[in-house]
Scaffold this motif. Structure first.
Motif, PDB file in Angstrom:
ATOM      1  N   ARG A  46      36.078  39.375  49.214  1.00  0.00           N
ATOM      2  CA  ARG A  46      37.068  39.489  48.222  1.00  0.00           C
ATOM      3  C   ARG A  46      37.817  38.080  47.953  1.00  0.00           C
ATOM      4  N   SER A 134      40.030  43.086  32.771  1.00  0.00           N
ATOM      5  CA  SER A 134      39.869  42.781  34.488  1.00  0.00           C
ATOM      6  C   SER A 134      39.562  44.394  35.229  1.00  0.00           C
ATOM      7  N   THR A 138      41.168  49.270  37.609  1.00  0.00           N
ATOM      8  CA  THR A 138      40.893  50.452  38.520  1.00  0.00           C
ATOM      9  C   THR A 138      41.739  50.808  39.652  1.00  0.00           C
ATOM     10  N   ILE A 263      33.085  51.986  34.853  1.00  0.00           N
ATOM     11  CA  ILE A 263      33.786  51.321  35.726  1.00  0.00           C
ATOM     12  C   ILE A 263      33.280  49.892  35.356  1.00  0.00           C
ATOM     13  N   GLN A 266      29.521  47.820  36.308  1.00  0.00           N
ATOM     14  CA  GLN A 266      28.614  48.984  36.900  1.00  0.00           C
ATOM     15  C   GLN A 266      27.600  49.137  35.921  1.00  0.00           C
ATOM     16  N   LYS A 267      26.160  48.755  36.042  1.00  0.00           N
ATOM     17  CA  LYS A 267      25.293  48.766  34.882  1.00  0.00           C
ATOM     18  C   LYS A 267      24.162  49.741  35.032  1.00  0.00           C
ATOM     19  N   MET A 323      25.884  47.692  40.702  1.00  0.00           N
ATOM     20  CA  MET A 323      26.800  46.795  39.928  1.00  0.00           C
ATOM     21  C   MET A 323      26.257  45.235  39.665  1.00  0.00           C
ATOM     22  N   LYS A 324      26.442  44.698  38.735  1.00  0.00           N
ATOM     23  CA  LYS A 324      25.973  43.420  38.371  1.00  0.00           C
ATOM     24  C   LYS A 324      26.601  42.429  39.535  1.00  0.00           C
ATOM     25  N   THR A 328      32.295  35.557  37.563  1.00  0.00           N
ATOM     26  CA  THR A 328      33.297  34.438  37.845  1.00  0.00           C
ATOM     27  C   THR A 328      32.563  33.547  38.935  1.00  0.00           C
ATOM     28  N   ASP A 352      36.469  37.157  43.544  1.00  0.00           N
ATOM     29  CA  ASP A 352      35.850  37.728  44.455  1.00  0.00           C
ATOM     30  C   ASP A 352      34.247  37.209  44.501  1.00  0.00           C
ATOM     31  N   ALA A 358      34.445  47.469  47.205  1.00  0.00           N
ATOM     32  CA  ALA A 358      35.674  48.121  46.404  1.00  0.00           C
ATOM     33  C   ALA A 358      35.214  49.095  45.020  1.00  0.00           C
ATOM     34  N   ALA A 359      34.015  48.573  44.387  1.00  0.00           N
ATOM     35  CA  ALA A 359      33.758  49.539  43.653  1.00  0.00           C
ATOM     36  C   ALA A 359      33.295  50.827  43.700  1.00  0.00           C
TER      37      ALA A 359
HETATM   38  C1  LIG Z   1      36.320  46.527  41.907  1.00  0.00           C
HETATM   39  C2  LIG Z   1      36.157  45.500  41.207  1.00  0.00           C
HETATM   40  C3  LIG Z   1      36.663  44.112  41.335  1.00  0.00           C
HETATM   41  C4  LIG Z   1      36.193  42.925  40.438  1.00  0.00           C
HETATM   42  N1  LIG Z   1      36.544  41.716  40.867  1.00  0.00           N
HETATM   43  C5  LIG Z   1      36.053  40.733  40.057  1.00  0.00           C
HETATM   44  C6  LIG Z   1      36.558  39.399  40.293  1.00  0.00           C
HETATM   45  O1  LIG Z   1      37.158  39.132  41.244  1.00  0.00           O
HETATM   46  N2  LIG Z   1      36.014  38.477  39.619  1.00  0.00           N
HETATM   47  C7  LIG Z   1      35.192  38.588  38.359  1.00  0.00           C
HETATM   48  O2  LIG Z   1      34.957  37.631  37.760  1.00  0.00           O
HETATM   49  N3  LIG Z   1      34.625  39.734  38.244  1.00  0.00           N
HETATM   50  C8  LIG Z   1      35.269  40.902  38.904  1.00  0.00           C
HETATM   51  N4  LIG Z   1      34.932  42.186  38.694  1.00  0.00           N
HETATM   52  C9  LIG Z   1      33.846  42.328  37.510  1.00  0.00           C
HETATM   53  C10 LIG Z   1      34.645  42.190  36.084  1.00  0.00           C
HETATM   54  O3  LIG Z   1      35.573  43.076  36.230  1.00  0.00           O
HETATM   55  C11 LIG Z   1      33.394  42.615  35.130  1.00  0.00           C
HETATM   56  O4  LIG Z   1      32.203  42.034  35.368  1.00  0.00           O
HETATM   57  C12 LIG Z   1      33.745  42.251  33.814  1.00  0.00           C
HETATM   58  O5  LIG Z   1      34.847  42.859  33.234  1.00  0.00           O
HETATM   59  C13 LIG Z   1      32.623  42.473  32.742  1.00  0.00           C
HETATM   60  O6  LIG Z   1      32.444  43.763  33.048  1.00  0.00           O
HETATM   61  P1  LIG Z   1      31.290  44.373  32.031  1.00  0.00           P
HETATM   62  O7  LIG Z   1      29.913  43.766  32.067  1.00  0.00           O
HETATM   63  O8  LIG Z   1      31.147  45.805  32.751  1.00  0.00           O
HETATM   64  O9  LIG Z   1      31.869  44.587  30.533  1.00  0.00           O
HETATM   65  C14 LIG Z   1      35.268  43.261  39.455  1.00  0.00           C
HETATM   66  C15 LIG Z   1      34.798  44.499  39.308  1.00  0.00           C
HETATM   67  C16 LIG Z   1      35.060  45.491  40.034  1.00  0.00           C
HETATM   68  C17 LIG Z   1      34.710  47.037  39.449  1.00  0.00           C
END
Ligand SMILES: Cc1cc2nc3c(=O)[nH]c(=O)nc-3n(C[C@H](O)[C@H](O)[C@H](O)COP(=O)(O)O)c2cc1C
Length: 403
Positions: A46, A134, A138, A263, A266-267, A323-324, A328, A352, A358-359
């Motif tokens: 994390r 973001s 969640t 969520i 999640q893909k 999860m993809k 970042t 992270d 976490a997911a």
């Molecule tokens: C619990 C959790 C924590 C996440 N933490 C990060 C993070 O620290 N940095 C980041 O770039 N994406 C993080 N993500 C993923 C992004 O939220 C996600 O890839 C972005 O919103 C685009 O998602 P999408 O492709 O589902 O639209 C996290 C996702 C989850 C479920």
């Protein structure tokens, strides 16, 4: 039926949530919710935000003397980053004013919602998109859905999860994790499963695998990259007859797929052994029905993950989430600065390396909400005793497979 709404930006003052439709007299305290909020911060890999936030829910309504009243339950979760960061969030996220003195974010990051969100809402600053898309959101989902878990617990229904893949690192065979999982379910249902997973730095059931995955995360971090993975959510104590085959939107499998894929990041969602089943002959897939003494029925296997024809069949429900990798990256990705139209690479911000553990806890929450709604659809009532009477009068008892 239950419904909930969340509001709030990642770097705004707070997240807000309301859950409505909860029957009266269900025991609920802030501690019940805080336990699951703390579990959402679990996991090696994390980023810095996990060191700042200390999620403790504020409850404003819907409870009296430790029990629900049937009225909407309202929550607040403060974003510690709002004040603890030195980034000036109170100014950058100000509710009023022109914002003329704030530099807009104009470099969209691939894999994030940045570009699509900006195009959709016609912004010239990506900040509003970043802040609402973001996964900080969640946290409030976990708070709202933990209420659904409390209702399910009254009827011996539990939801747990564990991680089965972190990037490249996974079990040699799916039967390895299934054996560990089933032993825990036998012992203490899905609660025993999640408690065992919570002991591992990555919510895995195997210590060697956990150590291997920690190394994998370290190597990935050094390479400036990120990881995704796979987890399994299991629901035990589910009666047959939740969901239905009679109409597309009443199918429990479809609803669970939405619970997972709603969520962030999640893909794919897999019901039971859905992916492997597609490559097997039917005789190795469909779970034989067998007598289980005193007139009950059981299944010799559970490849279907407890759902046939969109309807629960009394076996544990098993759903996997895919999860993809986190978008970042320390390693820069190609993009275009929208202010200048020039090619530019992305800049790294606090993030992270992986958030799969976490997911998996967030997915527990959204699955619990979905199952609670299906449960209320079948056995619903305005208060706990009324629901108990409906369950007692029903043919489909929790935990039984009686036809
Ligand atoms: C619990 C959790 C924590 C996440 N933490 C990060 C993070 O620290 N940095 C980041 O770039 N994406 C993080 N993500 C993923 C992004 O939220 C996600 O890839 C972005 O919103 C685009 O998602 P999408 O492709 O589902 O639209 C996290 C996702 C989850 C479920």
């Amino acid at each position: 039926m239950l419904r909930y709404l969340t509001a709030g930006e990642s770097h705004g003052e707070a997240l807000i949530g309301i859950i409505e439709g909860m029957p009266a007299h269900v025991p609920l305290t802030a501690a019940d919710i805080n336990t699951h909020l703390a579990r959402r911060w679990l996991g090696y890999g994390r980023g810095g935000r996990s060191k700042i936030e200390n999620d403790k829910v504020h409850i404003y309504s819907g409870l009296r003397f430790g029990k629900t009243m049937g009225s909407p339950i309202a929550f607040r979760l403060d974003n510690a980053a709002y004040t603890k960061d030195r980034a000036g969030w109170p100014e950058k996220m100000a509710l009023e004013g022109s914002g003329d003195d704030i530099d807009p974010v104009t470099l969209p990051r691939p894999g994030h919602t940045d570009l699509a969100g900006l195009q959709k809402y016609n912004f010239d600053d990506i900040r509003p998109v970043i802040d609402r898309s973001s996964a900080r959101e969640t946290a409030m989902r976990v708070a709202c859905c933990s209420v659904a878990r409390q209702l399910l617990a009254q009827f011996g229904i539990a939801v747990g999860s564990h991680v089965v893949r972190l990037g490249d690192v996974t079990y040699d065979d799916a039967s390895d994790w299934a054996a560990r999982r089933d032993a825990l379910l036998e012992d203490g249902g899905a609660r025993a499963l999640y408690e065992a997973a919570d002991e591992s730095a990555l919510r895995m059931l195997d210590d060697d695998l956990t150590a291997e995955a920690v190394e994998h995360i370290e190597a990935t971090k050094k390479a400036g990259d990120s990881l995704g993975g796979v987890y399994e959510v299991v629901v035990t104590g589910v009666p047959p007859g939740l969901g239905s085959y009679v109409h597309w939107d009443r199918r429990l499998d479809g609803q669970l797929a939405q619970a997972i894929c709603s969520i962030q990041a999640q893909k794919a969602a897999e019901i039971g052994d859905g992916v492997q089943n597609a490559a097997r002959p039917g005789s190795q897939v469909h779970d034989p029905i067998a007598p289980d003494g005193d007139g009950s029925l059981t299944r010799r296997t559970n490849h279907a993950g407890g759902i046939e024809g969109g309807t629960s069949n009394g076996m544990p429900i098993i759903v996997r989430g895919y999860m993809k990798p986190i978008p970042t990256l320390i390693k820069p990705l190609d993009s275009v600065d929208l202010a200048t139209g020039e090619a530019q690479t992305t800049r790294y911000e606090r993030s992270d390396i992986t958030s799969v553990p976490a997911a998996s806890t967030v997915a527990e929450a959204t699955v619990a909400y979905t199952i609670a709604n299906a449960f209320l659809e079948k056995f619903g009532g305005d208060h706990l005793e009324e629901i108990r009477a409906h369950v007692a009068n029903g043919t489909a008892q929790p935990g039984s497979q009686r036809p």
